[in-house]
Design an enzyme around this catalytic site. Sequence first.
Site, PDB file in Angstrom:
ATOM      1  N   ASP A   1      -8.168   8.115   2.455  1.00 33.22           N
ATOM      2  CA  ASP A   1      -9.023   7.175   2.025  1.00 33.22           C
ATOM      3  C   ASP A   1     -10.393   7.774   2.005  1.00 33.22           C
ATOM      4  O   ASP A   1     -11.782   7.557   2.507  1.00 33.22           O
ATOM      5  CB  ASP A   1      -9.281   5.986   2.964  1.00 33.22           C
ATOM      6  CG  ASP A   1      -7.980   5.403   3.239  1.00 33.22           C
ATOM      7  OD1 ASP A   1      -7.190   5.312   2.048  1.00 33.22           O
ATOM      8  OD2 ASP A   1      -7.715   4.634   4.020  1.00 33.22           O
TER       9      ASP A   1
ATOM     10  N   GLU B   1      -5.857  -1.792  -4.562  1.00 31.71           N
ATOM     11  CA  GLU B   1      -6.903  -1.531  -3.663  1.00 31.71           C
ATOM     12  C   GLU B   1      -7.601  -0.416  -4.112  1.00 31.71           C
ATOM     13  O   GLU B   1      -7.434   0.127  -4.967  1.00 31.71           O
ATOM     14  CB  GLU B   1      -5.764  -1.372  -2.314  1.00 31.71           C
ATOM     15  CG  GLU B   1      -4.960  -0.104  -2.570  1.00 31.71           C
ATOM     16  CD  GLU B   1      -4.036   0.211  -0.974  1.00 31.71           C
ATOM     17  OE1 GLU B   1      -4.087  -0.896  -0.281  1.00 31.71           O
ATOM     18  OE2 GLU B   1      -3.534   0.963  -0.884  1.00 31.71           O
TER      19      GLU B   1
END
Length: 352
Positions: free
Chosen positions: A51, A224
């Site tokens: 991420d 997401e």
Amino acid sequence: MKNALFSTLILLWFIGGYGCKSTSTVTPPTPVVPTDTVGKFKNPILPVGPDPWVAQRDGFYYVMHTTGNTIRIYKTRSMSRLGSVRAVTVWTPPVTGPNSRNIWAPELHSVNGKWYVYYTADDGADRNHRMFVLENEAADPTTGTWVDRGSLALPDNKWAIDGTLLNLNSQLYFAWSGWDTDLGGAQYIYIAKLTNPYTVAAGPRVRLSAPDYSWEKQGFGVNEGPEFLVNGNKVFLVYSASYCATDLYALGQLSASTTSDLLNTASWTKSATPVFGPYASGSTYGVGHNGFFKSPDGTENWIIYHANPAPGQGCGDFRSIRMQPFSYNTDGTPNFGTPDPATNYIKRPAGE
């Protein structure tokens, strides 16, 4: 003597002829051309970095990624040399409480001269994941004091992860991934307005995207990791689709006009196919959760993302940070190309 001389001539002729024949059949060796590595690099730029996120200001890049239990920032002038930088731990969670565990996807944003970190955390139970905010007045976010602004009270108070910020036309917008209910299931992309960096404006959350296509439903339906990208009169929301444990994790895209009502779902158009990924040959699998930055001289656009080095490695710390340049099409939409294999050499960003 004549016989001896004749024999000598015959022998010389034989040797000379054999030598010429032998030379003519030898294949010359193929020249070895050395790989030009001057001014180039290979992915990954950081071997562990799920991420990833990068913020850019005053000639420096500030890079973050999920660690699970702290918030760290890497400071560098050279993104392609990120692996040589030591991270600074800027915040450690409390021992207990709603933001004490499972800290995911931190993002650093500069608003009105202050730095803000948006991060996801819970109390140890995944169903309690919410968004939280930290604030710092220092010019350098690796220094100063980070003030805990608490939970970002998003509309409906539902499960929320992967929040990101957009400052457009003097209005702050916040997008995130969430559940429709408290019971789990598919993940959707939502958006809301903010009145300041840590306060949500009145009104409901607006669902911008659902996992509609088959490429968004691998493993199970997931949208997401939303990230905003503005180019000219268009704003794009690039998001990760499908379950991160599959190798088919990839990037999708929504687009809207910068002058439109971004809280109106009709303002947004969704790409019917992935815009980046899901994978490439050569140690690049499960491509997703991206960010964007400019080269030091401002002439190039780059995408940063994570990927696994081998198939079947899922959502863990095998995910490493990659980056590569991208361009824009004539209609203003981004052209990310295809994920670069880890075997490729890439030219360093202009100005490094």
